[in-house]
Design a protein around this motif. Structure first.
Motif, short mmCIF file in Angstrom:
data_model
loop_
_atom_site.label_atom_id
_atom_site.label_comp_id
_atom_site.label_asym_id
_atom_site.label_seq_id
_atom_site.Cartn_x
_atom_site.Cartn_y
_atom_site.Cartn_z
N ILE A 118 -45.41 17.48 -59.14
CA ILE A 118 -45.64 18.15 -57.89
C ILE A 118 -46.62 17.32 -57.12
CG2 ILE A 118 -46.72 20.13 -56.86
CD1 ILE A 118 -45.77 21.91 -58.91
N TYR A 119 -47.66 16.71 -57.63
CA TYR A 119 -48.64 16.05 -56.95
C TYR A 119 -48.04 14.46 -56.63
CZ TYR A 119 -51.80 19.69 -58.33
OH TYR A 119 -52.48 21.17 -58.46
N VAL A 120 -47.44 14.21 -57.33
CA VAL A 120 -46.63 12.60 -56.99
C VAL A 120 -45.57 12.91 -55.80
CG1 VAL A 120 -45.09 11.13 -58.03
CG2 VAL A 120 -46.81 11.93 -59.51
N ALA A 121 -44.70 14.06 -55.89
CA ALA A 121 -44.02 14.20 -55.02
C ALA A 121 -44.56 14.54 -53.68
CB ALA A 121 -42.97 15.62 -54.99
N GLU A 122 -45.81 15.30 -53.63
CA GLU A 122 -46.56 15.74 -52.41
C GLU A 122 -47.01 14.18 -51.98
OE1 GLU A 122 -50.21 18.37 -50.82
OE2 GLU A 122 -49.85 17.97 -52.87
N TYR A 123 -47.45 13.39 -52.93
CA TYR A 123 -48.18 12.05 -52.34
C TYR A 123 -47.10 11.24 -51.51
CZ TYR A 123 -49.81 7.45 -52.31
OH TYR A 123 -50.07 6.05 -51.97
N PHE A 124 -45.93 11.17 -52.15
CA PHE A 124 -44.70 10.42 -51.47
C PHE A 124 -44.41 11.03 -50.12
CE2 PHE A 124 -43.82 8.68 -55.57
CZ PHE A 124 -44.30 7.30 -55.49
N TRP A 125 -44.28 12.58 -49.99
CA TRP A 125 -44.01 12.99 -48.81
C TRP A 125 -44.90 12.92 -47.66
CZ3 TRP A 125 -46.00 18.21 -47.62
CH2 TRP A 125 -45.61 18.65 -46.20
N LEU A 126 -46.18 12.84 -48.02
CA LEU A 126 -47.42 12.71 -47.07
C LEU A 126 -47.49 11.32 -46.51
CD1 LEU A 126 -50.19 14.70 -48.69
CD2 LEU A 126 -48.68 15.42 -46.57
N VAL A 127 -47.14 10.39 -47.55
CA VAL A 127 -47.17 8.96 -46.99
C VAL A 127 -45.79 8.62 -46.05
CG1 VAL A 127 -46.79 6.74 -47.87
CG2 VAL A 127 -48.32 8.03 -49.00
N GLU A 128 -44.74 9.15 -46.48
CA GLU A 128 -43.40 8.86 -45.54
C GLU A 128 -43.72 9.75 -44.13
OE1 GLU A 128 -41.01 6.77 -45.81
OE2 GLU A 128 -42.12 5.86 -47.59
N SER A 129 -44.26 10.76 -44.42
CA SER A 129 -44.39 11.97 -43.10
C SER A 129 -45.47 11.11 -42.16
CB SER A 129 -45.08 12.98 -43.60
OG SER A 129 -45.24 13.77 -42.34
N ARG A 130 -46.41 10.42 -42.78
CA ARG A 130 -47.44 9.62 -41.90
C ARG A 130 -46.57 8.39 -41.10
NH1 ARG A 130 -52.39 7.11 -44.49
NH2 ARG A 130 -50.82 5.56 -45.17
N LYS A 131 -46.07 7.79 -42.02
CA LYS A 131 -45.17 6.54 -41.44
C LYS A 131 -44.04 7.09 -40.27
CE LYS A 131 -43.43 3.61 -44.39
NZ LYS A 131 -42.04 3.13 -45.46
N VAL A 132 -43.39 7.96 -40.59
CA VAL A 132 -42.44 8.42 -39.50
C VAL A 132 -43.23 8.92 -38.46
CG1 VAL A 132 -40.86 10.22 -39.08
CG2 VAL A 132 -40.83 9.08 -41.05
N LYS A 133 -44.23 9.51 -38.39
CA LYS A 133 -45.19 10.08 -37.17
C LYS A 133 -45.48 8.72 -36.55
CE LYS A 133 -46.96 14.49 -38.97
NZ LYS A 133 -48.14 15.22 -39.14
#
Length: 146
Positions: A118-133
């Motif tokens: 769960i934490y690994v998926a959240e980490y990847f999601w947050l990193v990609e979300s920041r990149k897209v923003k």
């Protein structure tokens, strides 16, 4: 009323009053410490962070002109988001059906290790979300004229 309920209500009311009063002082302390650390950090350490930031910025500058690459990055972010919520749903099902509960009772450290996806998926999601923003923000700076 129960004594614990009264203590909880009084404590939460006290915290609700004190937190807004103390928060500006805590923010000032954190800002002072961070300014001290930024000023006194050796230039070799600053260079490492600046190099990483420049590398990320170059990737964003290359991608922002390609509409397909921008769309791909957005899809990747949404995929990680769905993966994150899928992992949460999977572990909630395991929790309600009982296997995770018995694992928690038997060995809580192993249970925490098993919930790590769960934490690994959240980490990847947050990193990609920041990149897209950042990508969408930089896309607004796209030049129309030469």
């Amino acid at each position: 009323m129960d004594n614990d309920v009264i203590v909880g209500l009084v404590g939460s009311a006290l915290l609700a009053y004190l937190v807004p009063k103390v928060a500006p002082h805590i923010d000032l302390l954190i800002r002072t410490i961070s300014n001290f650390l930024v000023r006194d950090v050796p230039s070799s350490v600053k260079g490492i962070f600046r190099k990483r930031r420049l590398k990320r910025l170059r990737v964003i500058l290359e991608i922002r002109f390609n509409d397909d690459a921008v769309m791909f990055q957005m899809m990747k972010t949404h995929t990680y988001f769905l993966l994150f919520w899928g992992a949460i749903g999977f572990y909630l099902i395991l929790l309600f059906l009982g296997p995770l509960v018995s694992l928690i009772e038997a060995n809580s450290t192993l249970a925490m290790f098993c919930v790590l996806p769960i934490y690994v998926a959240e980490y990847f999601w947050l990193v990609e979300s920041r990149k897209v923003k950042n990508l969408v923000k930089m896309r607004g700076y796209k030049r129309i004229t030469k």
